[in-house]
Design a protein around this motif. Sequence first.
Motif, PDB file in Angstrom:
ATOM      1  N   SER A 165       0.824  -1.201   0.000  1.00 26.56           N
ATOM      2  CA  SER A 165       0.000   0.000   0.000  1.00 26.56           C
ATOM      3  C   SER A 165       0.864   1.259   0.000  1.00 26.56           C
ATOM      4  N   ARG A 166       1.997   1.253   0.726  1.00 27.07           N
ATOM      5  CA  ARG A 166       2.873   2.419   0.771  1.00 27.07           C
ATOM      6  C   ARG A 166       3.396   2.753  -0.619  1.00 27.07           C
ATOM      7  N   LYS A 167       3.858   1.779  -1.352  1.00 29.82           N
ATOM      8  CA  LYS A 167       4.371   2.003  -2.704  1.00 29.82           C
ATOM      9  C   LYS A 167       3.253   2.483  -3.629  1.00 29.82           C
ATOM     10  N   GLN A 168       2.083   1.920  -3.484  1.00 31.54           N
ATOM     11  CA  GLN A 168       0.964   2.337  -4.323  1.00 31.54           C
ATOM     12  C   GLN A 168       0.558   3.787  -4.021  1.00 31.54           C
ATOM     13  N   ARG A 169       0.537   4.136  -2.753  1.00 32.04           N
ATOM     14  CA  ARG A 169       0.166   5.519  -2.400  1.00 32.04           C
ATOM     15  C   ARG A 169       1.181   6.523  -2.941  1.00 32.04           C
ATOM     16  N   GLU A 170       2.458   6.198  -2.862  1.00 34.03           N
ATOM     17  CA  GLU A 170       3.482   7.110  -3.392  1.00 34.03           C
ATOM     18  C   GLU A 170       3.294   7.321  -4.890  1.00 34.03           C
ATOM     19  N   ASP A 171       3.059   6.232  -5.617  1.00 33.40           N
ATOM     20  CA  ASP A 171       2.832   6.358  -7.063  1.00 33.40           C
ATOM     21  C   ASP A 171       1.574   7.168  -7.348  1.00 33.40           C
ATOM     22  N   ALA A 172       0.514   6.918  -6.573  1.00 34.30           N
ATOM     23  CA  ALA A 172      -0.729   7.656  -6.787  1.00 34.30           C
ATOM     24  C   ALA A 172      -0.564   9.134  -6.467  1.00 34.30           C
ATOM     25  N   GLN A 173       0.206   9.456  -5.457  1.00 33.97           N
ATOM     26  CA  GLN A 173       0.436  10.861  -5.107  1.00 33.97           C
ATOM     27  C   GLN A 173       1.209  11.579  -6.217  1.00 33.97           C
ATOM     28  N   ILE A 174       2.185  10.918  -6.803  1.00 31.14           N
ATOM     29  CA  ILE A 174       2.934  11.517  -7.911  1.00 31.14           C
ATOM     30  C   ILE A 174       2.014  11.755  -9.111  1.00 31.14           C
ATOM     31  N   ARG A 175       1.173  10.776  -9.428  1.00 30.67           N
ATOM     32  CA  ARG A 175       0.241  10.948 -10.557  1.00 30.67           C
ATOM     33  C   ARG A 175      -0.748  12.072 -10.287  1.00 30.67           C
ATOM     34  N   LEU A 176      -1.201  12.194  -9.037  1.00 25.34           N
ATOM     35  CA  LEU A 176      -2.131  13.284  -8.695  1.00 25.34           C
ATOM     36  C   LEU A 176      -1.466  14.646  -8.862  1.00 25.34           C
ATOM     37  N   ALA A 177      -0.221  14.778  -8.401  1.00 28.30           N
ATOM     38  CA  ALA A 177       0.489  16.065  -8.534  1.00 28.30           C
ATOM     39  C   ALA A 177       0.706  16.425 -10.001  1.00 28.30           C
ATOM     40  N   ASP A 178       1.058  15.446 -10.820  1.00 32.67           N
ATOM     41  CA  ASP A 178       1.252  15.691 -12.259  1.00 32.67           C
ATOM     42  C   ASP A 178      -0.050  16.132 -12.911  1.00 32.67           C
ATOM     43  N   ALA A 179      -1.139  15.480 -12.564  1.00 32.02           N
ATOM     44  CA  ALA A 179      -2.426  15.834 -13.171  1.00 32.02           C
ATOM     45  C   ALA A 179      -2.865  17.227 -12.760  1.00 32.02           C
ATOM     46  N   GLN A 180      -2.705  17.588 -11.485  1.00 31.22           N
ATOM     47  CA  GLN A 180      -3.088  18.917 -11.031  1.00 31.22           C
ATOM     48  C   GLN A 180      -2.208  19.996 -11.671  1.00 31.22           C
ATOM     49  N   LYS A 181      -0.927  19.705 -11.828  1.00 32.44           N
ATOM     50  CA  LYS A 181      -0.026  20.670 -12.466  1.00 32.44           C
ATOM     51  C   LYS A 181      -0.398  20.889 -13.923  1.00 32.44           C
ATOM     52  N   ALA A 182      -0.685  19.841 -14.653  1.00 30.23           N
ATOM     53  CA  ALA A 182      -1.068  19.979 -16.064  1.00 30.23           C
ATOM     54  C   ALA A 182      -2.368  20.755 -16.190  1.00 30.23           C
ATOM     55  N   LEU A 183      -3.315  20.547 -15.265  1.00 32.41           N
ATOM     56  CA  LEU A 183      -4.580  21.286 -15.304  1.00 32.41           C
ATOM     57  C   LEU A 183      -4.356  22.771 -15.035  1.00 32.41           C
ATOM     58  N   ALA A 184      -3.526  23.094 -14.062  1.00 30.68           N
ATOM     59  CA  ALA A 184      -3.267  24.513 -13.737  1.00 30.68           C
ATOM     60  C   ALA A 184      -2.559  25.220 -14.887  1.00 30.68           C
ATOM     61  N   GLU A 185      -1.570  24.562 -15.502  1.00 33.11           N
ATOM     62  CA  GLU A 185      -0.851  25.182 -16.621  1.00 33.11           C
ATOM     63  C   GLU A 185      -1.783  25.424 -17.802  1.00 33.11           C
ATOM     64  N   PHE A 186      -2.672  24.512 -18.055  1.00 41.28           N
ATOM     65  CA  PHE A 186      -3.607  24.693 -19.172  1.00 41.28           C
ATOM     66  C   PHE A 186      -4.556  25.851 -18.902  1.00 41.28           C
ATOM     67  N   LYS A 187      -5.048  25.953 -17.681  1.00 36.37           N
ATOM     68  CA  LYS A 187      -5.936  27.068 -17.348  1.00 36.37           C
ATOM     69  C   LYS A 187      -5.202  28.405 -17.478  1.00 36.37           C
ATOM     70  N   GLU A 188      -3.950  28.410 -17.020  1.00 33.65           N
ATOM     71  CA  GLU A 188      -3.183  29.653 -17.097  1.00 33.65           C
ATOM     72  C   GLU A 188      -2.892  30.034 -18.537  1.00 33.65           C
ATOM     73  N   THR A 189      -2.598  29.047 -19.381  1.00 36.15           N
ATOM     74  CA  THR A 189      -2.275  29.315 -20.783  1.00 36.15           C
ATOM     75  C   THR A 189      -3.501  29.782 -21.559  1.00 36.15           C
ATOM     76  N   THR A 190      -4.613  29.129 -21.380  1.00 36.68           N
ATOM     77  CA  THR A 190      -5.816  29.429 -22.164  1.00 36.68           C
ATOM     78  C   THR A 190      -6.721  30.432 -21.489  1.00 36.68           C
ATOM     79  N   GLY A 191      -6.538  30.647 -20.174  1.00 32.33           N
ATOM     80  CA  GLY A 191      -7.440  31.532 -19.448  1.00 32.33           C
ATOM     81  C   GLY A 191      -8.830  30.949 -19.313  1.00 32.33           C
ATOM     82  N   LEU A 192      -8.975  29.672 -19.596  1.00 32.37           N
ATOM     83  CA  LEU A 192     -10.277  29.019 -19.539  1.00 32.37           C
ATOM     84  C   LEU A 192     -10.483  28.479 -18.127  1.00 32.37           C
ATOM     85  N   VAL A 193     -11.513  29.021 -17.478  1.00 37.26           N
ATOM     86  CA  VAL A 193     -11.805  28.587 -16.112  1.00 37.26           C
ATOM     87  C   VAL A 193     -13.123  27.840 -16.073  1.00 37.26           C
ATOM     88  N   SER A 194     -14.184  28.573 -16.441  1.00 39.25           N
ATOM     89  CA  SER A 194     -15.502  27.965 -16.498  1.00 39.25           C
ATOM     90  C   SER A 194     -15.987  28.088 -17.936  1.00 39.25           C
TER      91      SER A 194
END
Length: 681
Positions: A165-194
């Motif tokens: 479970s520890r190894k799985q949680r670490e991998d899941a946390q990394i994937r979550l951070a990558d996904a949130q970062k990609a979402l924030a960069e896209f919003k900042e680039t396009t200015g698309l919020v809602s």
Amino acid sequence: MNKVGAIVARHWLPLVVLNSVVAAIAVFVATTSVREWTSSAQLILPASSSNLEANLGTLGSLKNSDLNFSPQLNPLKVQQSILTSEALLDATWLSDPQNKPGDKPRDYAKFFKVAPQEQTTIMRLTVTGASPEVAKQRAASLIKAYQNRLNELRRVNNEERSQFSRKQREDAQIRLADAQKALAEFKETTGLVSSDEQIKGVVQTLNAITTVQAQAQAQAQASSDRAKFLSSRLGMNSKRAIQSIDLGENQDYLTVRRRLTEIEVSLAKLQSTYTEAMPRFQRLREERDALQQQLQGYIAQASGNTQGDANLTASTAGRATLIQQLVLAEGEAVAQQEQANQLTQKIQQLNSVLRSLPQNQARLFELQRQAEVAEGLYKGLSAQAQQSSIDAFSAYPNVQVLDPPTVDAKPSSPKTSLIAINALLAALLGSAALVLLLEARNPLLSPKDLHAIEFPFVVSIPRLKSANLGLKLNTEHPAEFQRLASTVSLQPLKNRSLLVTSAMMGEGKTTVTLGLAIALADLGFRVLIVDGDFQRAGLSSQFGQGHTSSIDNKFIKIQPNLDLMPTLPQSGRFMDIATRGKFERSLADIQSTNDYDYILVDSAPVSQSTETAMMATIVSNVLLVIRPGESLRNPVNDSLGELAQHSAKLIGLVINAVNTKSVPYTHLSNTHLSSETLVKT
């Protein structure tokens, strides 16, 4: 039932031997079986008490029930497998009272039985031993080893699950951070919020700017047309008109005019985006009005400070006014056209944004979904880790002892009642099999066996109260003997002699011979009975003449009209008599010298002596006696075949010892014996 009783009576000796052996085996098993005692205990699996519930976002929610066993998996069966595992039995054997180092029995598992109770979480444990103490100690040792084994399995399982479970949680946390970062960069680039609200705002802004651009274009066109009109009235363009009033070289005038044009352009930009109530818009309007007054002052000064009127005149004052209007109209036309051009660019930008919104919206949705899935996965793994730490007994629960091991004072085996029942069943089944086997080898005679044989007559004789009829000559004989005598008297007998025989011993041949002789004598015939059984001499023995030879022609008077010719029992005697013709000459002498109406020869059974078949060549008339429940099929068939080979003539069949009170007399002449007749008899 009579037939069954007869069959059993025939085979009583083998049945007694068989049942004696079965009884002896049962007694041996009961006395030599090892005595065992049984210890019993009950174990219970407590229900899980964890109440974990975690929200996984787009993946739903996770409850503690989602972490339990599958419905197809029975926890009691799992615990039963652990209890009877080889590892657990090895640990129990180490503390067994009968433990011998390195000598664990192969069938050690047979002492332990685990039975899950239906519709409960209770398991019943039974353990057997050679004594109550051994059984109880084995049960206690097994329970202790079982609990230790559960603790070990629980610890190992918890460590493995935590590490995974520890190894799985670490991998899941990394994937979550990558996904949130990609979402924030896209919003900042396009200015698309809602996306929905932004599309609605862009469309509204586009409609408003389009309206303002059309108005600015129309105003620019109107100002340009007004300037052209004034220029045509003056006959010159604005530059020449200004020079004509000496303003072309006035730098202050030109500066004010440029500044006025800039303010007009700024007002046009603000008007396309904001409302007129904006403070900056108000300041620019005030500055424009002031510059227009200043510009008008320059023009008025250049024209001699004379106010022009609305009519076109050739005077200086009128021309100055027209020049002022021309300059203002051209300035307004330029400013309004600039405003229209800027609004056109804004419209083009908004159209480009509007066209790119669906693609950006799809990408935004995908990034949001990836972020939500990653977040849900991370939350789920975190919840599972929390569940693993909270409920450490999910896979291997803490089984509790509901009832401690107890031992019954009486041994559980051997069970004498079970041994007795098994012995009884073995005796019954073995007896039935033995009787069927013996009957299959030599079965009783049945009516079907005689159905195809022709008998001139068939007479049934009831069972007599006394078989020794010869010792009770004064006893009143059954009427069936009278019927038999009457039937025999009607038969055309050669030499008036008759051979009475049977297939085997015990069928009542001698009794029928004596009864028939007495009945013939009662009818007035003179009868001689010849004892033709040269091996047993039954009739001779009955009348006390066992030492007299029949060849000496010494007759014994039994009663009026009835004599007996006895014989001496001697093995092989008849063979000598028959080969020399003495028996045939003796019968001829008797018939010639003595006036006997009937000579009845009581012979030995056909299947047990060769003498009877040889007698049949001399006394060809044969009366066959059979007995229901005693006569066997094979001896009867063999006897009939042997008599037929010696050309004997069967004149009748006597069914002896019939178990019916009244049997009708049947007289058949040259007919087949029917199975119905034999059944009745």
